[in-house]
Design a protein around this motif. Structure first.
Motif, PDB file in Angstrom:
ATOM      1  N   SER A  90       0.827  -1.200   0.000  1.00  0.00           N
ATOM      2  CA  SER A  90       0.000   0.000   0.000  1.00  0.00           C
ATOM      3  C   SER A  90       0.866   1.257   0.000  1.00  0.00           C
ATOM      4  O   SER A  90       0.474   2.285  -0.542  1.00  0.00           O
ATOM      5  CB  SER A  90      -0.977   0.001   1.180  1.00  0.00           C
ATOM      6  OG  SER A  90      -0.363   0.470   2.329  1.00  0.00           O
ATOM      7  N   LEU A  93       1.667   1.535  -3.531  1.00  0.00           N
ATOM      8  CA  LEU A  93       0.444   1.909  -4.237  1.00  0.00           C
ATOM      9  C   LEU A  93       0.130   3.400  -4.089  1.00  0.00           C
ATOM     10  O   LEU A  93      -0.416   4.034  -4.992  1.00  0.00           O
ATOM     11  CB  LEU A  93      -0.705   1.068  -3.663  1.00  0.00           C
ATOM     12  CG  LEU A  93      -2.006   0.964  -4.445  1.00  0.00           C
ATOM     13  CD1 LEU A  93      -1.745   0.435  -5.838  1.00  0.00           C
ATOM     14  CD2 LEU A  93      -2.964   0.045  -3.707  1.00  0.00           C
ATOM     15  N   TRP A  98      -4.212   4.338  -9.976  1.00  0.00           N
ATOM     16  CA  TRP A  98      -4.595   3.044 -10.545  1.00  0.00           C
ATOM     17  C   TRP A  98      -6.085   2.828 -10.363  1.00  0.00           C
ATOM     18  O   TRP A  98      -6.602   2.927  -9.257  1.00  0.00           O
ATOM     19  CB  TRP A  98      -3.795   1.913  -9.865  1.00  0.00           C
ATOM     20  CG  TRP A  98      -3.906   0.612 -10.580  1.00  0.00           C
ATOM     21  CD1 TRP A  98      -4.256   0.408 -11.883  1.00  0.00           C
ATOM     22  CD2 TRP A  98      -3.687  -0.686 -10.015  1.00  0.00           C
ATOM     23  NE1 TRP A  98      -4.246  -0.928 -12.181  1.00  0.00           N
ATOM     24  CE2 TRP A  98      -3.907  -1.620 -11.061  1.00  0.00           C
ATOM     25  CE3 TRP A  98      -3.315  -1.159  -8.760  1.00  0.00           C
ATOM     26  CZ2 TRP A  98      -3.764  -2.991 -10.863  1.00  0.00           C
ATOM     27  CZ3 TRP A  98      -3.169  -2.515  -8.566  1.00  0.00           C
ATOM     28  CH2 TRP A  98      -3.386  -3.425  -9.625  1.00  0.00           C
ATOM     29  N   LEU A 100      -7.506  -0.045 -11.468  1.00  0.00           N
ATOM     30  CA  LEU A 100      -7.660  -1.498 -11.556  1.00  0.00           C
ATOM     31  C   LEU A 100      -7.928  -1.989 -12.977  1.00  0.00           C
ATOM     32  O   LEU A 100      -7.909  -3.176 -13.237  1.00  0.00           O
ATOM     33  CB  LEU A 100      -8.785  -2.027 -10.647  1.00  0.00           C
ATOM     34  CG  LEU A 100      -8.537  -2.052  -9.145  1.00  0.00           C
ATOM     35  CD1 LEU A 100      -9.789  -2.538  -8.430  1.00  0.00           C
ATOM     36  CD2 LEU A 100      -7.361  -2.942  -8.776  1.00  0.00           C
ATOM     37  N   LEU A 101      -8.202  -1.069 -13.908  1.00  0.00           N
ATOM     38  CA  LEU A 101      -8.506  -1.486 -15.278  1.00  0.00           C
ATOM     39  C   LEU A 101      -7.345  -1.151 -16.199  1.00  0.00           C
ATOM     40  O   LEU A 101      -6.839  -2.005 -16.919  1.00  0.00           O
ATOM     41  CB  LEU A 101      -9.782  -0.800 -15.774  1.00  0.00           C
ATOM     42  CG  LEU A 101     -11.040  -1.124 -14.962  1.00  0.00           C
ATOM     43  CD1 LEU A 101     -12.200  -0.234 -15.366  1.00  0.00           C
ATOM     44  CD2 LEU A 101     -11.405  -2.596 -15.126  1.00  0.00           C
ATOM     45  N   ILE A 313     -11.780   7.093   2.302  1.00  0.00           N
ATOM     46  CA  ILE A 313     -10.941   6.021   1.762  1.00  0.00           C
ATOM     47  C   ILE A 313     -11.825   4.994   1.058  1.00  0.00           C
ATOM     48  O   ILE A 313     -11.543   4.579  -0.072  1.00  0.00           O
ATOM     49  CB  ILE A 313     -10.129   5.341   2.888  1.00  0.00           C
ATOM     50  CG1 ILE A 313      -9.112   6.318   3.462  1.00  0.00           C
ATOM     51  CG2 ILE A 313      -9.439   4.077   2.375  1.00  0.00           C
ATOM     52  CD1 ILE A 313      -8.404   5.816   4.709  1.00  0.00           C
ATOM     53  N   TYR A 314     -12.902   4.627   1.739  1.00  0.00           N
ATOM     54  CA  TYR A 314     -13.841   3.655   1.160  1.00  0.00           C
ATOM     55  C   TYR A 314     -14.385   4.166  -0.177  1.00  0.00           C
ATOM     56  O   TYR A 314     -14.405   3.435  -1.174  1.00  0.00           O
ATOM     57  CB  TYR A 314     -14.979   3.398   2.147  1.00  0.00           C
ATOM     58  CG  TYR A 314     -16.133   2.623   1.557  1.00  0.00           C
ATOM     59  CD1 TYR A 314     -16.079   1.238   1.433  1.00  0.00           C
ATOM     60  CD2 TYR A 314     -17.265   3.284   1.068  1.00  0.00           C
ATOM     61  CE1 TYR A 314     -17.114   0.531   0.870  1.00  0.00           C
ATOM     62  CE2 TYR A 314     -18.304   2.583   0.499  1.00  0.00           C
ATOM     63  CZ  TYR A 314     -18.235   1.216   0.406  1.00  0.00           C
ATOM     64  OH  TYR A 314     -19.259   0.516  -0.167  1.00  0.00           O
ATOM     65  N   ALA A 317     -11.614   4.115  -2.920  1.00  0.00           N
ATOM     66  CA  ALA A 317     -11.197   2.785  -3.363  1.00  0.00           C
ATOM     67  C   ALA A 317     -12.339   2.040  -4.046  1.00  0.00           C
ATOM     68  O   ALA A 317     -12.158   1.475  -5.122  1.00  0.00           O
ATOM     69  CB  ALA A 317     -10.667   1.983  -2.178  1.00  0.00           C
ATOM     70  N   PHE A 318     -13.520   2.052  -3.431  1.00  0.00           N
ATOM     71  CA  PHE A 318     -14.531   1.095  -3.878  1.00  0.00           C
ATOM     72  C   PHE A 318     -15.703   1.725  -4.628  1.00  0.00           C
ATOM     73  O   PHE A 318     -16.535   1.007  -5.173  1.00  0.00           O
ATOM     74  CB  PHE A 318     -15.015   0.275  -2.687  1.00  0.00           C
ATOM     75  CG  PHE A 318     -13.873  -0.373  -1.964  1.00  0.00           C
ATOM     76  CD1 PHE A 318     -13.135  -1.378  -2.591  1.00  0.00           C
ATOM     77  CD2 PHE A 318     -13.483   0.042  -0.707  1.00  0.00           C
ATOM     78  CE1 PHE A 318     -12.059  -1.965  -1.960  1.00  0.00           C
ATOM     79  CE2 PHE A 318     -12.401  -0.530  -0.072  1.00  0.00           C
ATOM     80  CZ  PHE A 318     -11.690  -1.532  -0.701  1.00  0.00           C
ATOM     81  N   MET A 323      -7.479   3.532  -6.457  1.00  0.00           N
ATOM     82  CA  MET A 323      -6.788   2.705  -5.471  1.00  0.00           C
ATOM     83  C   MET A 323      -5.592   3.434  -4.872  1.00  0.00           C
ATOM     84  O   MET A 323      -5.352   3.379  -3.669  1.00  0.00           O
ATOM     85  CB  MET A 323      -6.331   1.400  -6.127  1.00  0.00           C
ATOM     86  CG  MET A 323      -7.478   0.506  -6.513  1.00  0.00           C
ATOM     87  SD  MET A 323      -8.355  -0.060  -5.041  1.00  0.00           S
ATOM     88  CE  MET A 323      -9.905  -0.552  -5.741  1.00  0.00           C
ATOM     89  N   ALA A 326      -6.619   6.162  -2.487  1.00  0.00           N
ATOM     90  CA  ALA A 326      -7.125   5.577  -1.245  1.00  0.00           C
ATOM     91  C   ALA A 326      -5.974   5.104  -0.367  1.00  0.00           C
ATOM     92  O   ALA A 326      -5.992   5.298   0.855  1.00  0.00           O
ATOM     93  CB  ALA A 326      -8.074   4.426  -1.560  1.00  0.00           C
ATOM     94  N   ALA A 327      -4.961   4.495  -0.976  1.00  0.00           N
ATOM     95  CA  ALA A 327      -3.811   4.025  -0.204  1.00  0.00           C
ATOM     96  C   ALA A 327      -3.074   5.204   0.426  1.00  0.00           C
ATOM     97  O   ALA A 327      -2.669   5.148   1.590  1.00  0.00           O
ATOM     98  CB  ALA A 327      -2.873   3.217  -1.088  1.00  0.00           C
TER      99      ALA A 327
ATOM    100  N   VAL B 118      -5.109   0.672   5.834  1.00  0.00           N
ATOM    101  CA  VAL B 118      -3.830   0.579   5.114  1.00  0.00           C
ATOM    102  C   VAL B 118      -3.705  -0.772   4.408  1.00  0.00           C
ATOM    103  O   VAL B 118      -3.368  -0.850   3.226  1.00  0.00           O
ATOM    104  CB  VAL B 118      -2.646   0.798   6.084  1.00  0.00           C
ATOM    105  CG1 VAL B 118      -1.328   0.461   5.410  1.00  0.00           C
ATOM    106  CG2 VAL B 118      -2.629   2.228   6.578  1.00  0.00           C
ATOM    107  N   MET B 120      -6.173  -2.928   3.987  1.00  0.00           N
ATOM    108  CA  MET B 120      -7.423  -3.312   3.325  1.00  0.00           C
ATOM    109  C   MET B 120      -7.336  -3.235   1.792  1.00  0.00           C
ATOM    110  O   MET B 120      -7.803  -4.133   1.099  1.00  0.00           O
ATOM    111  CB  MET B 120      -8.529  -2.393   3.849  1.00  0.00           C
ATOM    112  CG  MET B 120      -9.799  -2.364   3.053  1.00  0.00           C
ATOM    113  SD  MET B 120     -10.968  -1.204   3.779  1.00  0.00           S
ATOM    114  CE  MET B 120     -10.449   0.345   3.058  1.00  0.00           C
ATOM    115  N   ILE B 121      -6.699  -2.178   1.294  1.00  0.00           N
ATOM    116  CA  ILE B 121      -6.719  -1.966  -0.147  1.00  0.00           C
ATOM    117  C   ILE B 121      -5.878  -3.007  -0.906  1.00  0.00           C
ATOM    118  O   ILE B 121      -6.397  -3.664  -1.807  1.00  0.00           O
ATOM    119  CB  ILE B 121      -6.328  -0.515  -0.482  1.00  0.00           C
ATOM    120  CG1 ILE B 121      -7.414   0.407   0.077  1.00  0.00           C
ATOM    121  CG2 ILE B 121      -6.167  -0.303  -1.972  1.00  0.00           C
ATOM    122  CD1 ILE B 121      -6.959   1.805   0.333  1.00  0.00           C
ATOM    123  N   PRO B 122      -4.593  -3.210  -0.522  1.00  0.00           N
ATOM    124  CA  PRO B 122      -3.862  -4.287  -1.198  1.00  0.00           C
ATOM    125  C   PRO B 122      -4.522  -5.657  -0.998  1.00  0.00           C
ATOM    126  O   PRO B 122      -4.564  -6.452  -1.943  1.00  0.00           O
ATOM    127  CB  PRO B 122      -2.491  -4.259  -0.528  1.00  0.00           C
ATOM    128  CG  PRO B 122      -2.371  -2.905   0.036  1.00  0.00           C
ATOM    129  CD  PRO B 122      -3.741  -2.462   0.404  1.00  0.00           C
TER     130      PRO B 122
END
Lengths: 359, 273
Positions: A90, A93, A98, A100-101, A313-314, A317-318, A323, A326-327, B118, B120-122
């Motif tokens: 992380s 990251l 990123w 993810l695609l 963060i949630y 990321a989601f 990503m 969020a990291a 921290v 969670m994401i990876p």
């Protein structure tokens, strides 16, 4: 000093301990250990040319040296995979963008710079998180200490009170947040009905806020839920701390004519200060990570009023597939937690009283 | 005994206790109401008529049985794995000597302060790459290896006299046997406490199951409840029935074994987190 003890006995004990340590072997059949402690190797083994014995000896030594890894293996595999590696990953990251695609793009420290200096949402979210933390933690500490003091008076029904005050701790936060959402409902919520009735009682016309739809009152609502849920937990920790305070101190204070306040101020407070220290640190760490309360009750709204750091963060990321960002946010969260814990630990000499230091 | 101070204290404690219990009672009350009775003024604390039907309806809309099953499997899986592997590792850290032991232990300690988001994401990315989304593997494995329980159990093992081990070694016991038959039984209360709180923490865990489950049939209770809320926003009687369903077993266990919970906290300074 060492020779003062019972002759011989103590010394040999020390000797074997030392030898054990040097060879890096903690325990073993006493037969082997005793032989190791004495003299040259040719004389050491009672049966020098017995191959079966040699084999066993080697096996024992091998076992002693390596079995630790076998005991560790199951846990450390999971630990490395799901904790240690992700920590490093992380961190890496956090320097990329990123989704993810598409392939990740390296941006380096720019990600942090953007967050800290140009992202208006981040500033808002950080402010919300601090507001929540410093709104709940002091209240939580004071309330739980007060409750613990009340329950430490040897009142009738103490157990029943304790069961009741601790009950929210074991309830699922999601279920609790659902009922609080209903309680805080602006028009039909039982809280506002109660407040209006209370107003009528004193001949006032109160118009209570529409809690969860108000940018001003939604965060206090989240805080109330959090306090309701957690105050019992810290109360129990304080109860344990209080029970460890020696009664003689209070008796001595009474002899000296100390009143209730003096006893609290000069005995209870310093004596439970290690507990307070623990409670403050843990409450801060948890408060900075608040998420579910807001996720269920307010969805972070209205207008980001209850979007906390972890919620952000949630979302990144989601929901928005960012990503890297969020990291980076997660590491900023860690930095905040680390700084506050560090200062607490540094400051503890000023106000935390440890019995052992008295001498 | 009837001092005014004590009576005042009782009054305050009872009032406070009411505020602690009221939300739960209100939840129960709402869950048993007819939809029409929910919004009436003045609010009814005791529903009239009592509509048990709400529960049947809730269960028929949402597969709460399945959620239960998932939650039990997840919480039990994590608890068993965690206690087993942590206590083995704790034994190694506390009692055995091997190269790199202290360094590894430091690594464990070092990660304890790192907050969940921290890692969670990876972890999510890895789980996704492995195709574990919507599996028990994803629900159970990542949370099952905690540095915290290893640390805690190590401290307990250290508090037991080393002479116990020595005596057993003299009698020819293996390290494994010493772990299983001597140290584990002696740390029984601590292990039981850790088990209760690990289970409770997992039972109520929300964020991780939320992100690694997509389909309805893999949701745990909290996640299922949250999804239920998403679909039935204002049907409070149903939402409250669902909440009661999620709470009852935990509350029942708590009331029966409340001593253990409280003792556990003072033993470990931890909670359902």
């Amino acid at each position: 000093m060492e020779h003062e003890g019972p002759k011989g006995v103590k010394d040999t004990k020390h000797e074997t301990r030392e030898v054990r340590g040097r060879e890096g072997i903690s325990t073993g059949p006493s037969r082997l250990r005793a032989s190791r402690a004495s003299a040259p190797s040719a004389l050491r083994d009672p049966e020098p040319r017995n191959p079966a014995y040699e084999r066993r000896l080697r096996w024992y030594r091998w076992q002693r040296r390596y079995e630790g890894y076998f005991f560790l293996a199951p846990n450390i595999t999971g630990f490395l995979l799901f904790t240690a590696f992700p920590v490093i990953a992380s961190l890496a990251l956090s320097m990329f963008r990123w989704d993810l695609l598409t392939p990740p793009v390296y941006v380096g420290a720019a990600q942090f710079r953007e967050l800290l200096f140009t992202d208006p949402q981040f500033a808002r979210v950080a402010l919300n998180t601090f507001y929540f933390t410093f709104g709940t933690v002091p209240l939580r500490v004071i309330l739980s200490l007060a409750l613990a003091l009340a329950l430490n008076q040897g009142l009738r029904g103490t157990t029943a009170y304790r069961v009741v005050y601790f009950m929210p701790v074991v309830t699922s936060l999601v279920a609790a947040a659902l009922v609080f959402q209903w309680i805080f409902n602006g028009n039909f919520g039982i809280l506002n009905t109660f407040l209006r009735n209370l107003g009528d009682l004193f001949g006032l016309r109160i118009s209570p806020p529409d809690w969860l739809n108000s940018t001003r009152w939604s965060m206090p609502a989240v805080m109330i839920l959090n306090l309701w849920k957690n105050v019992g937990f810290t109360m129990v920790i304080y109860l344990a701390g209080l029970q460890a305070v020696p009664q003689e101190l209070y008796e001595a204070a009474e002899v000296d004519g100390g009143g209730a306040w003096a006893k609290f101020r000069h005995i209870t407070l310093p004596m439970v200060s290690p507990t307070t220290f623990f409670v403050v640190i843990m409450s801060l760490i948890w408060a900075f990570q608040v998420f579910e309360e807001a996720y269920i009750m307010t969805k972070g709204g209205p207008a980001f009023a209850t979007t906390t750091l972890v919620y952000y963060i949630y979302l990144n990321a989601f929901r928005w597939s960012r990503m890297g960002k969020a990291a980076a946010l997660a590491w900023l969260l860690f930095a905040v937690i680390f700084i506050f814990t560090f200062f607490q630990v540094r400051m503890q000499r000023r106000w935390v009283h440890y019995e052992a230091e008295r001498e | 005994m009837l001092q005014p101070g004590r009576i005042a204290l009782h009054v305050v404690l009872i009032a406070g206790g009411f505020f602690m219990l009221a939300p739960l009672l209100w939840m129960l009350s709402t869950s048993l109401k007819e939809p029409g009775d929910i919004f009436i003024y003045p609010p009814q604390w005791i529903p009239d008529p009592v509509v048990w039907q709400n529960y049947l309806k809730t269960v028929s809309i949402m597969p709460f049985g399945r959620f239960y099953f998932n939650s039990v499997v997840q919480a039990a899986g994590v608890t068993v794995l965690q206690l087993l592997t942590s206590s083995l590792a704790a034994f190694a850290f506390a009692r055995l000597r091997f190269r790199g032991r202290d360094l590894l232990f430091l690594l464990y300690l070092g990660t304890m302060m790192i907050p969940f988001p921290v890692t969670m994401i990876p972890n999510f990315i890895v789980v996704r790459l492995l195709g574990w989304i919507d599996t028990f593997k994803a629900l159970i494995l990542p949370p099952a290896f905690s540095a915290f329980s290893t640390f805690l159990l190590r401290q307990y093992f250290l508090s037991l006299p080393i002479e116990l081990d020595d005596a057993a070694y003299v009698d020819g016991a293996s390290s494994f046997r010493i772990w299983w038959q001597i140290l584990l039984p002696l740390t029984g209360p601590a292990v039981a406490t850790l088990a209760i709180f690990t289970f409770l923490g997992q039972w109520n865990n929300f964020l991780w199951p939320l992100i690694v489950t997509n389909s309805e049939h893999m949701r745990t209770l909290p996640v299922g409840l949250a999804a239920f809320q998403g679909q039935y926003r204002v049907e409070w009687h149903l939402l409250m029935a669902g909440s009661v369903i999620a709470l009852v077993p935990v509350l029942a266990i708590y009331i029966i074994g409340q001593k253990w919970f409280v003792r556990g906290i003072t033993l470990t300074g931890m909670g359902g987190r």
